[in-house]
Design an enzyme around this catalytic site. Structure first.
Site, PDB file in Angstrom:
ATOM      1  N   ARG A 140      -3.884   1.503  -0.697  1.00 28.48           N
ATOM      2  CA  ARG A 140      -4.282   0.875   0.437  1.00 28.48           C
ATOM      3  C   ARG A 140      -3.187  -0.268   0.871  1.00 28.48           C
ATOM      4  O   ARG A 140      -2.485  -0.038   1.939  1.00 28.48           O
ATOM      5  CB  ARG A 140      -5.803   0.165   0.276  1.00 28.48           C
ATOM      6  CG  ARG A 140      -6.390  -0.544   1.463  1.00 28.48           C
ATOM      7  CD  ARG A 140      -5.825  -1.663   2.152  1.00 28.48           C
ATOM      8  NE  ARG A 140      -5.968  -2.796   1.351  1.00 28.48           N
ATOM      9  CZ  ARG A 140      -5.616  -4.152   1.321  1.00 28.48           C
ATOM     10  NH1 ARG A 140      -4.595  -4.167   2.705  1.00 28.48           N
ATOM     11  NH2 ARG A 140      -5.718  -4.850   0.728  1.00 28.48           N
ATOM     12  N   ASP A 141      -2.904  -1.252   0.173  1.00 31.26           N
ATOM     13  CA  ASP A 141      -2.240  -2.453   0.511  1.00 31.26           C
ATOM     14  C   ASP A 141      -0.588  -1.875   0.628  1.00 31.26           C
ATOM     15  O   ASP A 141       0.162  -2.462   1.370  1.00 31.26           O
ATOM     16  CB  ASP A 141      -2.114  -3.427  -0.204  1.00 31.26           C
ATOM     17  CG  ASP A 141      -1.665  -4.875   0.378  1.00 31.26           C
ATOM     18  OD1 ASP A 141      -1.795  -5.087   1.398  1.00 31.26           O
ATOM     19  OD2 ASP A 141      -1.602  -5.792  -0.292  1.00 31.26           O
ATOM     20  N   HIS A 181      -4.129 -11.757  -6.017  1.00 29.79           N
ATOM     21  CA  HIS A 181      -3.360 -10.726  -5.393  1.00 29.79           C
ATOM     22  C   HIS A 181      -1.910 -11.131  -4.986  1.00 29.79           C
ATOM     23  O   HIS A 181      -1.706 -11.893  -3.810  1.00 29.79           O
ATOM     24  CB  HIS A 181      -4.085 -10.393  -4.229  1.00 29.79           C
ATOM     25  CG  HIS A 181      -3.571  -9.144  -3.334  1.00 29.79           C
ATOM     26  ND1 HIS A 181      -4.004  -7.811  -3.271  1.00 29.79           N
ATOM     27  CD2 HIS A 181      -2.664  -9.091  -2.274  1.00 29.79           C
ATOM     28  CE1 HIS A 181      -3.332  -7.234  -2.272  1.00 29.79           C
ATOM     29  NE2 HIS A 181      -2.623  -7.984  -1.833  1.00 29.79           N
ATOM     30  N   HIS A 192       2.083 -10.795  -3.889  1.00 32.41           N
ATOM     31  CA  HIS A 192       3.226 -10.086  -3.568  1.00 32.41           C
ATOM     32  C   HIS A 192       4.646 -10.939  -4.234  1.00 32.41           C
ATOM     33  O   HIS A 192       4.525 -11.921  -4.473  1.00 32.41           O
ATOM     34  CB  HIS A 192       3.427 -10.245  -1.947  1.00 32.41           C
ATOM     35  CG  HIS A 192       2.362  -9.393  -1.197  1.00 32.41           C
ATOM     36  ND1 HIS A 192       2.574  -8.360  -0.644  1.00 32.41           N
ATOM     37  CD2 HIS A 192       1.018  -9.274  -1.405  1.00 32.41           C
ATOM     38  CE1 HIS A 192       1.590  -7.607  -0.016  1.00 32.41           C
ATOM     39  NE2 HIS A 192       0.589  -8.319  -0.523  1.00 32.41           N
ATOM     40  N   CYS A 208       3.298  -6.176   4.205  1.00 36.89           N
ATOM     41  CA  CYS A 208       2.215  -6.365   5.137  1.00 36.89           C
ATOM     42  C   CYS A 208       2.936  -6.356   6.547  1.00 36.89           C
ATOM     43  O   CYS A 208       3.574  -7.263   6.815  1.00 36.89           O
ATOM     44  CB  CYS A 208       1.573  -7.759   4.892  1.00 36.89           C
ATOM     45  SG  CYS A 208       0.263  -8.345   6.432  1.00 36.89           S
ATOM     46  N   ASN A 255       3.528  -5.782  -2.941  1.00 37.12           N
ATOM     47  CA  ASN A 255       2.818  -6.246  -4.068  1.00 37.12           C
ATOM     48  C   ASN A 255       3.552  -6.250  -5.511  1.00 37.12           C
ATOM     49  O   ASN A 255       4.480  -5.529  -5.428  1.00 37.12           O
ATOM     50  CB  ASN A 255       1.460  -5.618  -4.114  1.00 37.12           C
ATOM     51  CG  ASN A 255       0.590  -5.437  -3.250  1.00 37.12           C
ATOM     52  OD1 ASN A 255       0.560  -4.807  -2.046  1.00 37.12           O
ATOM     53  ND2 ASN A 255      -0.616  -6.432  -3.314  1.00 37.12           N
TER      54      ASN A 255
END
Lengths: 316, 316
Positions: free
Chosen positions: A15-16, A207, A209, A240, A249
């Site tokens: 997803r991310d 979470h 990065h 992002c 990430n």
């Protein structure tokens, strides 16, 4: 220093990671990657997003992905959900967890979803009701929890306020997102201790990065503050697109490698995770930023050197 | 967590970085880089090595470099020295500190200098005498202190034994080297606490390579264990040609950026350090691995985003 015996590592690359990659994978490719991550033994995988396909074309095939992955019983397959419509789509696919998201800074939230924070939170109420009715786990991200590229520092009280709103919605977990790699270990320590004291019964996850190279340093601070849930993206995929200067990430295999070296169990099979990272690299067609992907495991280094030495001695 | 108010960051790129780079800089280029690092405000810079020029052709011009750099009063300009001959050369150049080195593992030491550890330590005695007679600061590296690519784990007692030998030689400081990026934060915490307890009056420094991405995580553990001296190489230059699988030291600017964000003073001007890192990148003719070199400082991110927004609003 005392360390937890075990932590939960959530794989959020599908997803991310993928939502921020220029190259859009086919449904087939995504399914291969997610199945490889399931094989690696993760207990939680964030597989896709139900935001509008126009906003994130990379994940426009959310339904197809969820229909085709091989689900291992007990694994929580989650999806990002922006609103009621997204929740209906996600629930129709039988997701195991719905993850909401709102920024800790007004400006970032407006840029991200064109709403105020209050409007975002109000919109979550029907989602929470749907999730509760379906008996599906609900969680929420606090985006830019450690700093906002538009506003700079984010007051801790603002993060606390949003975590409180999530708690009132009945979420099982809150994930604090360092969306553009602005966190530092001293800040992580302070914020996590504050939130754990304020919300002792709420699961908190981190979470990070790796934009400025400090993601694993921030994990160490999180471990010391008693946080036992950490996100990573296989290979260090992504970033992002809404946050200028963002990079991916932290690579999940770098995180798992460090934790295992520290004697902290994750339940993840690192060799299989590295195989998934190589697959991700092959699918993206570019070198991914993960360190262990290049350098190999600490134990492999020793083994390969010993093998080379043995070969040399056999020759000599 | 409590953090020290101030730490010492040693810049070792001109020695540990350059010795591992395929491209050999000219004396003029090295002098430009070292002068830029002096301008950045470091209190300690390891500028070159007096090992045999055949072994490290990258640093064969040690005398010329030391003769031509602009020395700022108060800054400690150190050099690596393998033996009596090297010490004589270094002292003739007026170095401020002589740094010895020996591996914590027999196999690595034999590969590195073709001697046993005992032979290395015995050879340090005349060097220590020369340094003492000249009134020059003496220090020693423990190479592969956190693991050896040939032997794997290195017993803590072995590191303790070598630190004790250095202490007996009268060194002012011991630098623990993670030559091939095998350290993890739990190990750093354990080893540093043990050594600080055993040698409370000895300065201990930590020297991490970022091979598996955990260098700054290890710094966090070191800070918690009370260590206040850390090495870095500008831009993340270098590695170790004798240690298979090694990559460069942690980028000094990533280290300084994290420390400053944590509110820990270093005395280094980060903007000037970043200018030196850009110079290093230009001189090497390749992209260096430092993160902040690419992403910019946390504060720059916010400023550039705000400037873009202001420009957009002015247009609109």
């Amino acid at each position: 220093m005392d360390w937890p015996a075990q932590v939960t590592v959530r794989e959020v690359g599908p997803r991310d990671g993928l939502q921020a990659e220029a190259r859009i994978l086919s449904t087939e490719e995504k399914v291969r990657l997610i199945d490889a991550l399931t094989e690696a033994g993760f207990g939680r995988i964030e597989v896709t997003s139900f935001v509008h396909p126009g906003a994130v074309p990379q994940l426009a095939d959310a339904e197809a992905v969820l229909a085709r992955i091989r689900r291992r019983p007990g694994v929580i397959y989650s999806a990002l959900v922006p609103n009621r419509r997204g929740a209906e789509r996600a629930l129709a696919c039988g997701v195991d967890e719905i993850s909401l998201f709102v920024s800790a800074s007004e400006t970032h939230n407006r840029h991200n979803v064109r709403r105020s924070i209050a409007e975002s939170l109000a919109g979550f109420v029907p989602v929470a009701e749907l999730a509760a009715a379906a008996g599906v786990r609900l969680s929420g991200y606090v985006v830019t929890a450690f700093g906002c590229p538009y506003e700079g520092d984010v007051p801790e009280e603002q993060v606390e306020r949003i975590v409180g709103a999530y708690r009132d919605l009945g979420v099982a977990a809150v994930y604090l997102g360092d969306t553009t790699g602005m966190a530092n270990p001293a800040q992580v320590d302070r914020l996590c201790r504050l939130l754990k004291q304020r919300f002792p019964d709420l699961e908190l996850g981190l979470h990070f990065h790796n934009t400025r190279g400090a993601a694993l340093a921030n994990v160490v601070a999180g471990l010391q503050a008693g946080i036992t849930v950490y996100d990573g993206a296989v290979g260090g995929l992504g970033g992002c697109p809404y946050a200028p200067g963002a990079t991916g990430n932290v690579a999940t295999e770098d995180l798992v490698h460090m934790l295992h070296e520290m004697g902290i169990a994750t339940g993840v099979d690192l060799d299989r995770l590295l195989a998934a990272a190589r697959l991700a690299q092959e699918l993206m067609g570019r070198e991914l930023p993960g360190f262990v992907l290049k350098a190999g495991k600490r134990s492999d280094l020793v083994r390969s050197v010993q093998a080379r030495q043995a070969a040399r001695e056999a020759e000599g």
